[in-house]
Motif scaffolding. Structure first.
Motif, PDB file in Angstrom:
ATOM      1  N   GLU A   1       0.426  84.063  29.708  1.00 31.73           N
ATOM      2  CA  GLU A   1       1.880  84.236  29.735  1.00 31.73           C
ATOM      3  C   GLU A   1       2.534  83.178  30.634  1.00 31.73           C
ATOM      4  O   GLU A   1       3.588  82.632  30.297  1.00 31.73           O
ATOM      5  CB  GLU A   1       2.252  85.636  30.246  1.00 31.73           C
ATOM      6  N   ALA A   2       1.904  82.908  31.788  1.00 36.56           N
ATOM      7  CA  ALA A   2       2.462  81.907  32.703  1.00 36.56           C
ATOM      8  C   ALA A   2       2.444  80.532  32.040  1.00 36.56           C
ATOM      9  O   ALA A   2       3.405  79.768  32.140  1.00 36.56           O
ATOM     10  CB  ALA A   2       1.666  81.880  34.003  1.00 36.56           C
ATOM     11  N   LEU A   3       1.360  80.223  31.353  1.00 39.11           N
ATOM     12  CA  LEU A   3       1.240  78.914  30.693  1.00 39.11           C
ATOM     13  C   LEU A   3       2.207  78.798  29.519  1.00 39.11           C
ATOM     14  O   LEU A   3       2.809  77.752  29.294  1.00 39.11           O
ATOM     15  CB  LEU A   3      -0.202  78.698  30.230  1.00 39.11           C
ATOM     16  N   ARG A   4       2.365  79.900  28.803  1.00 38.59           N
ATOM     17  CA  ARG A   4       3.344  79.933  27.707  1.00 38.59           C
ATOM     18  C   ARG A   4       4.744  79.648  28.238  1.00 38.59           C
ATOM     19  O   ARG A   4       5.461  78.810  27.696  1.00 38.59           O
ATOM     20  CB  ARG A   4       3.299  81.336  27.065  1.00 38.59           C
ATOM     21  N   ASP A   5       5.100  80.322  29.338  1.00 45.01           N
ATOM     22  CA  ASP A   5       6.449  80.160  29.895  1.00 45.01           C
ATOM     23  C   ASP A   5       6.646  78.764  30.480  1.00 45.01           C
ATOM     24  O   ASP A   5       7.694  78.158  30.309  1.00 45.01           O
ATOM     25  CB  ASP A   5       6.728  81.218  30.969  1.00 45.01           C
ATOM     26  N   PHE A   6       5.628  78.274  31.152  1.00 46.59           N
ATOM     27  CA  PHE A   6       5.728  76.928  31.725  1.00 46.59           C
ATOM     28  C   PHE A   6       6.036  75.912  30.609  1.00 46.59           C
ATOM     29  O   PHE A   6       6.955  75.093  30.719  1.00 46.59           O
ATOM     30  CB  PHE A   6       4.422  76.569  32.435  1.00 46.59           C
ATOM     31  N   GLY A   7       5.274  75.983  29.516  1.00 48.85           N
ATOM     32  CA  GLY A   7       5.464  75.043  28.403  1.00 48.85           C
ATOM     33  C   GLY A   7       6.806  75.226  27.717  1.00 48.85           C
ATOM     34  O   GLY A   7       7.494  74.259  27.388  1.00 48.85           O
ATOM     35  N   ALA A   8       7.201  76.481  27.525  1.00 49.18           N
ATOM     36  CA  ALA A   8       8.479  76.744  26.852  1.00 49.18           C
ATOM     37  C   ALA A   8       9.636  76.191  27.685  1.00 49.18           C
ATOM     38  O   ALA A   8      10.577  75.616  27.143  1.00 49.18           O
ATOM     39  CB  ALA A   8       8.665  78.247  26.639  1.00 49.18           C
ATOM     40  N   MET A   9       9.559  76.352  28.996  1.00 52.11           N
ATOM     41  CA  MET A   9      10.677  75.946  29.850  1.00 52.11           C
ATOM     42  C   MET A   9      10.729  74.424  30.004  1.00 52.11           C
ATOM     43  O   MET A   9      11.790  73.828  29.915  1.00 52.11           O
ATOM     44  CB  MET A   9      10.595  76.618  31.230  1.00 52.11           C
ATOM     45  N   ILE A  10       9.565  73.792  30.203  1.00 61.95           N
ATOM     46  CA  ILE A  10       9.561  72.335  30.406  1.00 61.95           C
ATOM     47  C   ILE A  10      10.045  71.643  29.123  1.00 61.95           C
ATOM     48  O   ILE A  10      10.629  70.566  29.162  1.00 61.95           O
ATOM     49  CB  ILE A  10       8.143  71.845  30.830  1.00 61.95           C
ATOM     50  N   ASN A  11       9.855  72.301  27.999  1.00 67.65           N
ATOM     51  CA  ASN A  11      10.230  71.705  26.713  1.00 67.65           C
ATOM     52  C   ASN A  11      11.573  72.245  26.196  1.00 67.65           C
ATOM     53  O   ASN A  11      11.982  71.902  25.097  1.00 67.65           O
ATOM     54  CB  ASN A  11       9.112  71.970  25.698  1.00 67.65           C
TER      55      ASN A  11
END
Lengths: 403, 138
Positions: A225-235
């Motif tokens: 979930e943390a990795l999903r959110d990190f990627g979604a936000m940076i992009n």
């Protein structure tokens, strides 16, 4: 770009206009980005939106004979039955767009997963696999966390690739273009998933489009979930399709000599204050709330069960609509008994839907809370402000009816 | 008025010749934030805010926005016959290239450095699609 005889014949329309339209898009992209040829892909993810432009192209393929040739999953649209559940007026036109999207999907033979997180559980590529994944959280996730290969695709180019089963060979399909060009040093300890998402948002704002950061100084066992959110936000705040985390992501772990791997000498550092001030900016509103939005990108099974246990025996305040967006697959996994408990506590589990759809207009104009910067960013266009905070705080606010 | 010394080769996605008066944007554009009924840019803090782009050769550093909204924005402009005559973009991305191709708006990139130096708003860019050649008329 080199095309085989067979590929040329597809452009010329030998297999019909639908395949020709798909091939022409791949050729245009290949020529614009200096691809040498088309390469086979194993799977695609089509970030279908149900918007007119998107549908115009999908129907151009679907109604003229094109069919997907590799497994192709879809993004969420919205669940047409929701307008009854929430007693909202949806225009005939909006409903027609939804029906046309479903009809085109069926003709194309895509897998109607209607989820923005196909890369968790369902449609998981292996390292080195060539794919065409559109959707802002999916592209960085499969590139960075799995080491699979995809360019930043438009919804249409991912669909065209799914039809032809190929993609132009350029950009992130080439190993030499996947090494980092900037080092990001994180100078403080990341506390939780929410802070990791904030870090993603912050970096998206300061990096240039197509930068590939190597992130140093974060430790950990990051949750999916943390990795999903990190990627979604940076992009979402920026345009980053691939990142590396030292000692963690697969391509970074393989590297023995970081100095040779790095392209260029750009360095940035992130201080605790940078993230704290971003957090203050997003959490400063307060007052009565009318809604909680969770699931942008779609919530996982553990997140949904976390809401259940955080609520305990308590109920959501009667003035608050607690909405969790997830996939039909996840709802199946949760099971009817758990779904019933959540419903009795006042939590709506929604399938197939995206937060940024017209059916949720009943929360517009008032304050909501969400754990997703991306949800807040997109819903701002729909005249709704949010306090963005952790799942724990979202649940407490939901019970009290205010934040 | 005189034509630029010579035509230069560019990269282009096109199916017809095009020409249009230049409108410069120093910032990336998202066609979703353009009013389709007037072609006015409506994005806050955008240098082109309030300007109309219909029929113009819009010169931009890059596109921006999610994988679908760029296409929908351009498609809505096309539906109202308010699309730009061409898009000249320094750093193209797959989203803006897809949108241009699908909507039949010629997109040009890869012009030599400095080629547009000295050109101003209102000068005319011409694209010959078959040879991918560009001329500027000052």
């Amino acid at each position: 770009m080199y095309l085989s005889n067979q590929e040329e014949r597809i452009v010329e329309g030998e297999n019909g206009e639908g395949y020709a339209s798909a091939m022409k898009l791949l050729v245009a992209l290949g020529e614009m980005f200096d691809a040498d040829k088309l390469i086979p892909i194993t799977r695609a993810h089509w970030a279908v939106s149900g918007q007119e432009g998107d549908l115009f192209y999908a129907e151009k393929l679907a109604n003229f004979g094109a069919r997907t040739s590799v497994p192709t999953t879809t993004n969420p649209a919205w669940d047409g039955s929701l307008s009854d559940e929430f007693k909202v007026e949806v225009s005939d036109y909006e409903l027609l767009l939804l029906r046309r999207t479903i009809s085109a999907s069926d003709k194309l033979g895509v897998i109607k997963s209607f989820s923005c997180t196909p890369y968790l559980y369902r449609d998981v590529p292996a390292a080195g696999e060539h794919t065409a994944f559109s959707e802002s959280s999916a592209t960085p996730y499969i590139n960075s966390i799995y080491g699979a290969m995809t360019n930043r695709e438009s919804s249409s180019s991912a669909l065209a690739a799914g039809v032809i089963g190929k993609t132009p060979n350029y950009g992130l399909h080439l190993d030499k273009n996947r090494s980092p060009n900037i080092v990001v040093s994180v100078e403080f300890k990341i506390k939780d998933d929410f802070d990791f998402g904030l870090l993603g948002w912050y970096l998206g704002e300061i990096l240039k489009p197509d930068d590939i950061p190597l992130i140093r100084g974060v430790e950990g066992n990051f949750s999916p979930e943390a990795l999903r959110d990190f990627g979604a936000m940076i992009n979402t705040s920026g345009a980053v399709s691939l990142f590396h985390i030292e000692n963690f992501t697969p391509e970074a772990k393989k590297v023995k000599d970081f100095r040779r791997w790095l392209r260029g000498s750009e360095r940035v550092s992130v201080r605790e204050e940078d993230i704290a001030s971003l957090k203050r900016k997003f959490t400063k509103a307060s007052g009565k709330i009318n809604s909680v939005y969770m699931g942008c990108p779609h919530s996982t099974v553990p997140e949904i069960m976390k809401v259940n246990s955080l609520l305990g025996n308590r109920k959501v305040h009667r003035d608050v609509k607690f909405l969790i967006f997830t996939s039909a697959t996840n709802l199946k996994l949760i099971g009817e008994a758990n779904a019933k408990k959540l419903k009795e506590k006042g939590v709506h589990l929604l399938r197939d839907s995206c937060v940024d759809e017209p059916v949720f207009k009943f929360t517009e104009g008032n304050l909501g809370v969400t754990n997703s910067l991306k949800a807040a960013y997109y819903r701002k266009r729909r005249n709704q402000d949010f306090v963005i905070t952790s799942i724990e705080n979202c649940v407490e606010a939901a019970v009290r009816g205010e934040i | 008025m005189k034509a630029h010394e010579s035509a230069v080769k560019c990269k282009a996605v096109c199916d017809h010749d095009a020409e249009g008066k230049i409108i410069y944007s120093g910032k990336a554009i998202n066609f979703y934030l353009v009013d389709p009924s007037t072609s006015e840019v409506i994005e806050d803090d955008h240098p082109l805010k309030g300007k109309r782009i219909a029929g113009r050769a819009i010169v931009i550093p890059s596109g921006k926005g999610s994988s679908v909204v760029q296409l929908d924005g351009l498609y809505q402009l096309l539906s109202s016959n308010n699309q730009p005559s061409m898009i000249v973009v320094k750093d193209p991305d797959p989203v803006i290239v897809s949108a241009a191709l699908i909507c039949g708006v010629p997109l040009i990139s890869g012009l030599p450095d400095g080629f547009l130096d000295g050109a101003k708003d209102g000068d005319i860019i011409k694209l010959k699609c078959s040879t991918k050649e560009v001329t500027v008329v000052h």
